[in-house]
Design a protein around this motif. Structure first.
Motif, PDB file in Angstrom:
ATOM      1  N   GLN A 119      12.819   3.571   6.041  1.00 28.78           N
ATOM      2  CA  GLN A 119      12.394   2.892   4.821  1.00 28.78           C
ATOM      3  C   GLN A 119      12.055   3.895   3.723  1.00 28.78           C
ATOM      4  N   VAL A 120      11.452   4.990   4.109  1.00 24.34           N
ATOM      5  CA  VAL A 120      11.180   6.041   3.123  1.00 24.34           C
ATOM      6  C   VAL A 120      12.500   6.534   2.525  1.00 24.34           C
ATOM      7  N   ALA A 121      13.467   6.775   3.398  1.00 24.03           N
ATOM      8  CA  ALA A 121      14.771   7.249   2.922  1.00 24.03           C
ATOM      9  C   ALA A 121      15.390   6.255   1.948  1.00 24.03           C
ATOM     10  N   GLY A 122      15.121   4.988   2.198  1.00 22.06           N
ATOM     11  CA  GLY A 122      15.650   3.966   1.315  1.00 22.06           C
ATOM     12  C   GLY A 122      15.061   4.001  -0.078  1.00 22.06           C
ATOM     13  N   THR A 123      13.940   4.659  -0.234  1.00 27.53           N
ATOM     14  CA  THR A 123      13.316   4.741  -1.560  1.00 27.53           C
ATOM     15  C   THR A 123      13.624   6.063  -2.261  1.00 27.53           C
ATOM     16  N   LEU A 124      14.436   6.891  -1.636  1.00 30.17           N
ATOM     17  CA  LEU A 124      14.723   8.218  -2.204  1.00 30.17           C
ATOM     18  C   LEU A 124      15.444   8.123  -3.549  1.00 30.17           C
ATOM     19  N   HIS A 125      14.978   8.946  -4.455  1.00 31.05           N
ATOM     20  CA  HIS A 125      15.714   9.172  -5.702  1.00 31.05           C
ATOM     21  C   HIS A 125      15.820  10.671  -5.874  1.00 31.05           C
ATOM     22  N   VAL A 126      17.029  11.113  -6.053  1.00 35.14           N
ATOM     23  CA  VAL A 126      17.278  12.554  -6.112  1.00 35.14           C
ATOM     24  C   VAL A 126      18.192  12.862  -7.285  1.00 35.14           C
ATOM     25  N   GLU A 127      17.851  13.890  -8.028  1.00 33.78           N
ATOM     26  CA  GLU A 127      18.736  14.335  -9.099  1.00 33.78           C
ATOM     27  C   GLU A 127      18.514  15.813  -9.373  1.00 33.78           C
ATOM     28  N   LYS A 128      19.536  16.424  -9.866  1.00 29.25           N
ATOM     29  CA  LYS A 128      19.404  17.823 -10.239  1.00 29.25           C
ATOM     30  C   LYS A 128      18.606  17.927 -11.529  1.00 29.25           C
ATOM     31  N   GLN A 129      17.829  18.951 -11.622  1.00 32.31           N
ATOM     32  CA  GLN A 129      17.023  19.170 -12.818  1.00 32.31           C
ATOM     33  C   GLN A 129      17.954  19.514 -13.984  1.00 32.31           C
ATOM     34  N   PRO A 130      17.797  18.844 -15.097  1.00 28.21           N
ATOM     35  CA  PRO A 130      18.682  19.130 -16.243  1.00 28.21           C
ATOM     36  C   PRO A 130      18.576  20.594 -16.672  1.00 28.21           C
ATOM     37  N   GLY A 182       0.774  -1.229   0.000  1.00 26.84           N
ATOM     38  CA  GLY A 182       0.000   0.000   0.000  1.00 26.84           C
ATOM     39  C   GLY A 182       0.804   1.278   0.000  1.00 26.84           C
ATOM     40  N   TRP A 183       2.092   1.168  -0.140  1.00 31.25           N
ATOM     41  CA  TRP A 183       2.890   2.389  -0.183  1.00 31.25           C
ATOM     42  C   TRP A 183       2.618   3.120  -1.499  1.00 31.25           C
ATOM     43  N   ALA A 184       2.678   4.415  -1.425  1.00 33.92           N
ATOM     44  CA  ALA A 184       2.435   5.225  -2.616  1.00 33.92           C
ATOM     45  C   ALA A 184       3.696   5.988  -2.995  1.00 33.92           C
ATOM     46  N   GLY A 185       3.707   6.467  -4.194  1.00 34.41           N
ATOM     47  CA  GLY A 185       4.867   7.216  -4.663  1.00 34.41           C
ATOM     48  C   GLY A 185       4.620   8.715  -4.631  1.00 34.41           C
ATOM     49  N   TYR A 186       5.681   9.441  -4.495  1.00 37.08           N
ATOM     50  CA  TYR A 186       5.583  10.900  -4.456  1.00 37.08           C
ATOM     51  C   TYR A 186       6.765  11.451  -5.245  1.00 37.08           C
ATOM     52  N   ARG A 187       6.476  12.318  -6.172  1.00 34.73           N
ATOM     53  CA  ARG A 187       7.548  12.873  -6.996  1.00 34.73           C
ATOM     54  C   ARG A 187       7.314  14.360  -7.161  1.00 34.73           C
ATOM     55  N   ARG A 188       8.378  15.101  -7.055  1.00 33.97           N
ATOM     56  CA  ARG A 188       8.216  16.543  -7.129  1.00 33.97           C
ATOM     57  C   ARG A 188       9.539  17.185  -7.568  1.00 33.97           C
ATOM     58  N   THR A 189       9.415  18.355  -8.136  1.00 31.61           N
ATOM     59  CA  THR A 189      10.589  19.151  -8.484  1.00 31.61           C
ATOM     60  C   THR A 189      10.533  20.449  -7.695  1.00 31.61           C
ATOM     61  N   ALA A 190      11.594  20.758  -7.023  1.00 33.10           N
ATOM     62  CA  ALA A 190      11.634  21.990  -6.229  1.00 33.10           C
ATOM     63  C   ALA A 190      13.033  22.574  -6.280  1.00 33.10           C
ATOM     64  N   GLY A 225      15.104  23.279  -8.515  1.00 34.52           N
ATOM     65  CA  GLY A 225      16.106  22.651  -9.358  1.00 34.52           C
ATOM     66  C   GLY A 225      16.454  21.230  -8.986  1.00 34.52           C
ATOM     67  N   VAL A 226      15.710  20.656  -8.095  1.00 33.78           N
ATOM     68  CA  VAL A 226      15.990  19.284  -7.676  1.00 33.78           C
ATOM     69  C   VAL A 226      14.741  18.425  -7.897  1.00 33.78           C
ATOM     70  N   ILE A 227      14.935  17.318  -8.569  1.00 39.05           N
ATOM     71  CA  ILE A 227      13.844  16.365  -8.760  1.00 39.05           C
ATOM     72  C   ILE A 227      14.016  15.265  -7.714  1.00 39.05           C
ATOM     73  N   TYR A 228      12.988  15.081  -6.919  1.00 39.84           N
ATOM     74  CA  TYR A 228      13.102  14.056  -5.889  1.00 39.84           C
ATOM     75  C   TYR A 228      11.841  13.212  -5.849  1.00 39.84           C
ATOM     76  N   SER A 229      12.015  12.017  -5.428  1.00 36.29           N
ATOM     77  CA  SER A 229      10.874  11.116  -5.303  1.00 36.29           C
ATOM     78  C   SER A 229      11.136  10.126  -4.187  1.00 36.29           C
ATOM     79  N   TYR A 230      10.053   9.611  -3.650  1.00 37.01           N
ATOM     80  CA  TYR A 230      10.167   8.593  -2.620  1.00 37.01           C
ATOM     81  C   TYR A 230       8.833   7.886  -2.497  1.00 37.01           C
ATOM     82  N   SER A 231       8.834   6.821  -1.804  1.00 36.21           N
ATOM     83  CA  SER A 231       7.591   6.133  -1.487  1.00 36.21           C
ATOM     84  C   SER A 231       7.264   6.360  -0.023  1.00 36.21           C
ATOM     85  N   TYR A 232       5.984   6.395   0.277  1.00 37.62           N
ATOM     86  CA  TYR A 232       5.589   6.644   1.665  1.00 37.62           C
ATOM     87  C   TYR A 232       4.475   5.680   2.052  1.00 37.62           C
TER      88      TYR A 232
END
Lengths: 210, 471
Positions: free
Chosen positions: A199-210, A71-79, A81-88
């Motif tokens: 566990q949330v931190a374990g799902t982190l994906h982070v990258e700079k916005q191209p 039941g975990w959901a995904g969350y993705r956002r750009t703020a 200049g950084v694109i980040y996502s995680y599951s919660y």
């Protein structure tokens, strides 16, 4: 990746073995430095399971799979200049707030109700402000990271503050989050929330916005 | 306190505090407090203050008087320190609630005063409560979030201590944005903008879009000068906690000048032991007019809406208030927004003999603007024949007005973009049209919140985005 935009599934987790390593590693760290406010409070998963949280934390690989996949959901956002996502996890909001009691402002001014948690997203200036801090050095999403659990914040405004920061290749702070757990939260729930945040931190994906 | 009711250049009648009145609190007791004490007490207090300030007052007096705010006086063992209120209640708009929102903290874990900022972060300004040097201006993960610390030096008000004020939660929890507008080492004057209220740190709230937005304001004192670091707060005594309990801000006055009247001073320190530092290199405040000579005292060029407001200013759409402010965080009214639209499109003004709305008479400051917009079909008013120009304009209303003003067609995409504006909502096609032209967006949770009011800064942005598109 699929879980970035949708619900995390077991199959996705299986395709990303690195996540297992991170999650288990973080859980192991938790066992050493868990967010306990009382001496002798148990850090056993069994105690945590008695809290009211959904998907109580786990330190075993199998339990991690259940927790992250159920039941975990995904969350993705750009703020900034950084694109980040995680599951919660279920019961939490996408901005990593959790309050099963449905607390109200008037109960304690702006204090976080016991059993609840709110999260600061740290990007841009705020990430730079925090910089590098003392804590556990980790690798998240292939990048250097630091995680800290302040079990007794000097401000007294929270029972526990969990912070994780991911750093860019040049060691500059890239993205992080800092979660405050309300005052008066029982140790088991603190432990459970902290484990979930690992566990949330374990799902982190982070990258700079191209 | 004198409160003047006067029309502004935006055509809105507002109550404002006379500047001279506010300035009076710099050199003496705030008027709201003066009125409560006897003249003999005032004389005694002022006399003692003159003695206590001594050399320090020389340095203070050599600087230009701050726009607002005073430092305080001391009488015997009683400290009576006055600080400028760190927020502007006029900017707080609808959020200001005398009975409820100026909360005193009587929690054992909290040492400050919580002042509500409503439910939207980044719009309500925070001002320096007294002159001082910025000691700290950054996010810290200790619960206070984005915070500013000001060093007011030694012996403020003759208190024989080093005094500091702290302003916390000045960032946005979700967007990660910092609203701090000052940098360490910078000298600020009482009343100077240092940032905006936010909701980061250990903060809880239930309203949206930014729950828990408020300012946590603390006064702390120390026997020794604190080093400027992230732990400096904890090296000082939380004066505010001891002082404020049982006391009240002067919030009975809608525009309080001096907000704190602390109780007996219980801190240690010998008032004769430590020499009073002098400050011989206080930088003068500088303020450079913006485009077209725009100069609003509450709109620094770092404000997120500065470019939009500049555009409107240069096109004679906005001119601010008579007191030199723009009040970007103030909720905009239907009358104001109608006027902005009419001026923005430079429509010829229409002055009919008989008014179209019962509550917008001929002598209304908005009369010709509202009649012009009505003539062009931009507004219709309510079923009871009123327009209610003083009501806050909502996001849905603004969307419709802008779409109609620009001549865009209503738009039905077949599936709603925002979950809270479904096809059966009256604003559906207007919101969708405005969204399709990129003049509005929704919130992170997928909602549009059509009934939320809009600040003057937000409306400025929406209007500029509309005006700059090809018709």
């Amino acid at each position: 990746m699929a879980y970035i935009t949708g619900t995390a599934s077991r199959s996705v987790i299986r395709r990303v073995p690195a996540l297992w390593v991170i999650a288990v590693g973080l859980a192991a760290l938790l066992a050493m430095s868990g967010c306990q406010s009382q001496p002798g409070a148990s850090s056993q998963a069994g105690d945590a399971a008695q809290s009211n949280l959904p998907n109580p934390p786990a330190v075993t690989e199998a339990q991690v799979e259940l927790a992250v996949g159920d039941g975990w959901a995904g969350y993705r956002r750009t703020a900034q200049g950084v694109i980040y996502s995680y599951s919660y996890p279920p019961g939490w909001s996408g901005d990593l707030a959790y309050c099963p009691s449905g607390g109200h402002e008037s109960q304690a001014g702006y204090g976080i109700p016991a059993g609840c948690a709110v999260t600061d997203i740290l990007v841009g200036r705020k990430a730079s402000d925090l910089g590098r801090f003392s804590g556990d050095r980790l690798t998240i999403d292939g990048k250097d990271a630091i995680r800290s659990v302040d079990a007794k914040p000097r401000s007294g405004m929270a029972s526990c503050i969990y912070t994780v920061m991911v750093y860019a290749r040049d060691s500059s702070p890239l993205f992080g989050f800092s979660t405050s757990i309300g005052r008066g939260t029982d140790p088991a729930t603190q432990q459970a929330i902290t484990a979930l945040l690992d566990q949330v931190a374990g799902t982190l994906h982070v990258e700079k916005q191209p | 306190m004198r409160v003047a009711r006067r029309p502004t250049t935006d055509g809105v009648t507002v109550e404002t505090t006379d500047k001279a009145d506010r300035r009076s609190s710099v050199v003496g007791r705030p008027s709201s407090v003066v009125s409560t004490v006897t003249p003999s007490v005032v004389l005694l207090v002022l006399s003692l203050a003159a003695l206590v300030f001594g050399v320090a007052s020389t340095a203070l007096a050599s600087r230009p008087a701050p726009e607002t705010g005073g430092l305080g006086v001391a009488t015997g063992g009683i400290l009576t320190t006055y600080f400028l209120e760190p927020i502007n209640y006029e900017d707080s708009g609808d959020y200001y609630d005398q009975s409820n929102l100026l909360q005193y903290t009587n929690y054992t874990f909290h040492h400050g005063v919580d002042i509500s900022g409503g439910c939207v972060a980044g719009v309500n300004p925070v001002y320096a409560a007294a002159d001082g040097t910025v000691a700290l201006a950054q996010y810290i993960n200790d619960g206070y979030g984005s915070q500013v610390a000001l060093d007011h030096g030694y012996n403020v008000g003759g208190n024989s201590h080093y005094t500091y004020t702290f302003y916390s939660h000045m960032g946005n929890r979700n967007s990660g944005q910092s609203y701090i507008m000052v940098t360490p080492g910078q000298y600020v004057f009482a009343g100077q903008l240092i940032g905006y209220q936010g909701n980061d740190g250990s903060v809880y709230g239930t309203c949206g879009p930014d729950p828990g937005t408020h300012l946590d304001w603390e006064i702390r004192v120390s026997d020794t000068a604190l080093s400027y670091n992230i732990y400096m707060r904890y090296g000082a005594t939380a004066a505010s906690h001891d002082f404020y309990t049982g006391h009240q801000l002067t919030y009975g006055d809608p525009y309080p000048d001096a907000s704190v009247e602390p109780g007996p001073f219980s801190g240690g320190g010998n008032p004769t032991d430590t020499p009073v530092p002098t400050n011989t290199s206080v930088p003068e405040p500088t303020w450079t007019p913006g485009p077209c000579g725009m100069l609003f005292t509450d709109l620094p060029d770092t404000h997120w809406a500065y470019s939009y407001i500049s555009y409107l200013f240069c096109h004679n759409v906005v001119s601010g208030y008579a007191d030199g402010t723009f009040r970007p965080g103030e909720t905009s009214t239907r009358g104001q927004f109608t006027k902005m639209i009419v001026l923005g499109y430079n429509w010829t003004l229409y002055n009919p003999v008989y008014p179209s709305f019962t509550d917008v008479p001929f002598d209304s400051a908005f009369y010709q603007y509202i009649e012009t917009a009505h003539l062009r079909g931009i507004i219709n008013g309510y079923a009871d024949g009123t327009f209610q120009p003083g009501n806050a304009v909502t996001r849905a209303q603004a969307a419709k007005m802008l779409v109609l003003s620009h001549g865009w067609s209503p738009f039905d995409p077949g599936y709603p973009t925002f979950w809270d504006v479904p096809p059966d909502n009256w604003a559906y096609s207007w919101v969708e049209s405005a969204y399709s032209h990129s003049i509005i967006s929704g919130y992170a949770d997928g909602a549009f919140h059509p009934e939320y009011s809009i600040t003057r800064a937000q409306l400025s942005k929406m209007l500029v985005l509309t005006l700059q598109q090809t018709r």
